[in-house]
Design a protein around this motif. Structure first.
Motif, PDB file in Angstrom:
ATOM      1  N   LEU A  74       0.715  -1.169   0.201  1.00 21.92           N
ATOM      2  CA  LEU A  74       0.102  -0.086   0.158  1.00 21.92           C
ATOM      3  C   LEU A  74       0.848   1.098  -0.064  1.00 21.92           C
ATOM      4  O   LEU A  74       2.004   1.543   0.602  1.00 21.92           O
ATOM      5  N   ALA A  75       0.338   2.169  -0.697  1.00 28.06           N
ATOM      6  CA  ALA A  75       1.054   3.478  -0.606  1.00 28.06           C
ATOM      7  C   ALA A  75       0.578   4.021   0.732  1.00 28.06           C
ATOM      8  O   ALA A  75      -0.263   3.821   1.386  1.00 28.06           O
ATOM      9  N   THR A  76       1.627   5.150   1.224  1.00 30.11           N
ATOM     10  CA  THR A  76       1.251   5.796   2.509  1.00 30.11           C
ATOM     11  C   THR A  76      -0.032   6.432   2.413  1.00 30.11           C
ATOM     12  O   THR A  76      -0.361   7.139   1.541  1.00 30.11           O
ATOM     13  N   GLY A  77      -0.743   6.070   3.630  1.00 26.48           N
ATOM     14  CA  GLY A  77      -2.022   6.775   3.682  1.00 26.48           C
ATOM     15  C   GLY A  77      -3.186   6.108   2.741  1.00 26.48           C
ATOM     16  O   GLY A  77      -4.312   6.570   3.091  1.00 26.48           O
ATOM     17  N   ALA A  78      -2.982   5.039   2.129  1.00 22.31           N
ATOM     18  CA  ALA A  78      -4.160   4.267   1.420  1.00 22.31           C
ATOM     19  C   ALA A  78      -4.894   3.352   1.879  1.00 22.31           C
ATOM     20  O   ALA A  78      -4.367   2.644   2.834  1.00 22.31           O
ATOM     21  N   GLN A  79      -5.976   3.078   1.669  1.00 12.65           N
ATOM     22  CA  GLN A  79      -6.660   2.084   2.347  1.00 12.65           C
ATOM     23  C   GLN A  79      -6.907   0.823   1.499  1.00 12.65           C
ATOM     24  O   GLN A  79      -7.352   1.278   0.006  1.00 12.65           O
ATOM     25  N   PRO A  80      -6.887  -0.281   1.731  1.00 19.21           N
ATOM     26  CA  PRO A  80      -6.877  -1.398   0.951  1.00 19.21           C
ATOM     27  C   PRO A  80      -8.373  -1.469   0.279  1.00 19.21           C
ATOM     28  O   PRO A  80      -9.233  -1.103   1.027  1.00 19.21           O
ATOM     29  N   GLU A  81      -8.573  -2.160  -0.744  1.00 19.08           N
ATOM     30  CA  GLU A  81      -9.706  -2.568  -1.583  1.00 19.08           C
ATOM     31  C   GLU A  81      -9.993  -3.967  -1.348  1.00 19.08           C
ATOM     32  O   GLU A  81      -8.933  -4.792  -1.507  1.00 19.08           O
ATOM     33  N   THR A  82     -11.241  -4.449  -1.463  1.00 18.04           N
ATOM     34  CA  THR A  82     -11.411  -5.868  -1.477  1.00 18.04           C
ATOM     35  C   THR A  82     -12.279  -5.971  -2.576  1.00 18.04           C
ATOM     36  O   THR A  82     -12.912  -5.580  -3.230  1.00 18.04           O
ATOM     37  N   VAL A  83     -11.423  -6.915  -3.564  1.00 15.47           N
ATOM     38  CA  VAL A  83     -11.952  -7.227  -5.079  1.00 15.47           C
ATOM     39  C   VAL A  83     -12.400  -8.913  -4.947  1.00 15.47           C
ATOM     40  O   VAL A  83     -11.751  -9.590  -4.238  1.00 15.47           O
ATOM     41  N   VAL A  84     -13.440  -9.034  -5.909  1.00 12.85           N
ATOM     42  CA  VAL A  84     -13.721 -10.448  -6.124  1.00 12.85           C
ATOM     43  C   VAL A  84     -13.184 -10.813  -7.491  1.00 12.85           C
ATOM     44  O   VAL A  84     -13.367 -10.017  -8.488  1.00 12.85           O
ATOM     45  N   LEU A  85     -12.296 -11.800  -7.763  1.00 12.46           N
ATOM     46  CA  LEU A  85     -11.622 -12.144  -8.825  1.00 12.46           C
ATOM     47  C   LEU A  85     -12.562 -12.763  -9.709  1.00 12.46           C
ATOM     48  O   LEU A  85     -13.662 -13.550  -9.362  1.00 12.46           O
ATOM     49  N   SER A  86     -12.492 -12.796 -11.248  1.00 16.41           N
ATOM     50  CA  SER A  86     -13.388 -13.296 -12.302  1.00 16.41           C
ATOM     51  C   SER A  86     -12.605 -14.523 -12.948  1.00 16.41           C
ATOM     52  O   SER A  86     -13.319 -15.034 -13.618  1.00 16.41           O
ATOM     53  N   HIS A  87     -11.401 -14.332 -12.708  1.00 13.07           N
ATOM     54  CA  HIS A  87     -10.387 -15.367 -13.360  1.00 13.07           C
ATOM     55  C   HIS A  87      -9.535 -15.896 -12.302  1.00 13.07           C
ATOM     56  O   HIS A  87      -9.240 -15.183 -11.346  1.00 13.07           O
ATOM     57  N   HIS A  88      -8.655 -16.957 -12.671  1.00 12.94           N
ATOM     58  CA  HIS A  88      -7.962 -17.453 -11.985  1.00 12.94           C
ATOM     59  C   HIS A  88      -6.630 -16.537 -11.975  1.00 12.94           C
ATOM     60  O   HIS A  88      -6.190 -15.897 -13.056  1.00 12.94           O
ATOM     61  N   LEU A  89      -5.980 -16.661 -10.853  1.00 12.11           N
ATOM     62  CA  LEU A  89      -4.753 -15.472 -10.684  1.00 12.11           C
ATOM     63  C   LEU A  89      -3.861 -15.952  -9.685  1.00 12.11           C
ATOM     64  O   LEU A  89      -4.112 -16.564  -8.806  1.00 12.11           O
ATOM     65  N   CYS A  90      -2.591 -16.142  -9.902  1.00 12.02           N
ATOM     66  CA  CYS A  90      -1.438 -16.315  -9.324  1.00 12.02           C
ATOM     67  C   CYS A  90      -0.584 -15.013  -8.893  1.00 12.02           C
ATOM     68  O   CYS A  90      -0.074 -14.502  -9.786  1.00 12.02           O
ATOM     69  N   ILE A  91      -0.450 -14.842  -7.391  1.00 14.46           N
ATOM     70  CA  ILE A  91       0.020 -13.524  -7.016  1.00 14.46           C
ATOM     71  C   ILE A  91       1.262 -14.137  -6.055  1.00 14.46           C
ATOM     72  O   ILE A  91       0.796 -14.757  -5.100  1.00 14.46           O
ATOM     73  N   ASP A  92       2.512 -13.760  -6.155  1.00 12.39           N
ATOM     74  CA  ASP A  92       3.409 -14.202  -5.227  1.00 12.39           C
ATOM     75  C   ASP A  92       3.569 -15.759  -5.021  1.00 12.39           C
ATOM     76  O   ASP A  92       3.604 -16.234  -3.966  1.00 12.39           O
ATOM     77  N   GLY A  93       3.271 -16.308  -6.048  1.00 10.34           N
ATOM     78  CA  GLY A  93       3.262 -17.804  -6.031  1.00 10.34           C
ATOM     79  C   GLY A  93       2.049 -18.392  -5.255  1.00 10.34           C
ATOM     80  O   GLY A  93       2.064 -19.537  -5.127  1.00 10.34           O
TER      81      GLY A  93
END
Length: 90
Positions: free
Chosen positions: A43-62
């Motif tokens: 996250l950037a300084t002061g940013a709030q995280p967002e929750t998203v629902v995936l529509s496709h398979h995704l591999c993030i950081d293994g």
């Protein structure tokens, strides 16, 4: 072959326990992180995280995420995922 010696290694209870611990550690390392954790870029300084629902398979950081899973990401990363079509329509 001349000069070669073969030795046998005895398995002890300590070795078996250490092996069981190694397997346990490996399994836990492959498990998915908690959903409260931020996935992808930090996250950037002061940013709030967002929750998203995936529509496709995704591999993030293994780690594999399947369609329909909710993940928490930085707003910038959420924007990039939407532009690439990885976020489900709401």
């Amino acid at each position: 072959m001349p000069g070669m010696t073969t030795t046998t290694k005895k398995t002890t209870a300590v070795t078996a326990e250490a092996s069981a611990e190694a397997v346990t550690t490996t399994v836990t390392a492959e498990a998915k992180p908690e959903q409260a954790a931020i996935v992808g870029p930090a996250l950037a300084t002061g940013a709030q995280p967002e929750t998203v629902v995936l529509s496709h398979h995704l591999c993030i950081d293994g780690v594999d995420y399947t369609p329909g899973e909710s993940i928490r990401v930085s707003p910038d990363y959420a924007r990039r995922l939407r532009a690439q079509g990885y976020v489900a329509r709401s």
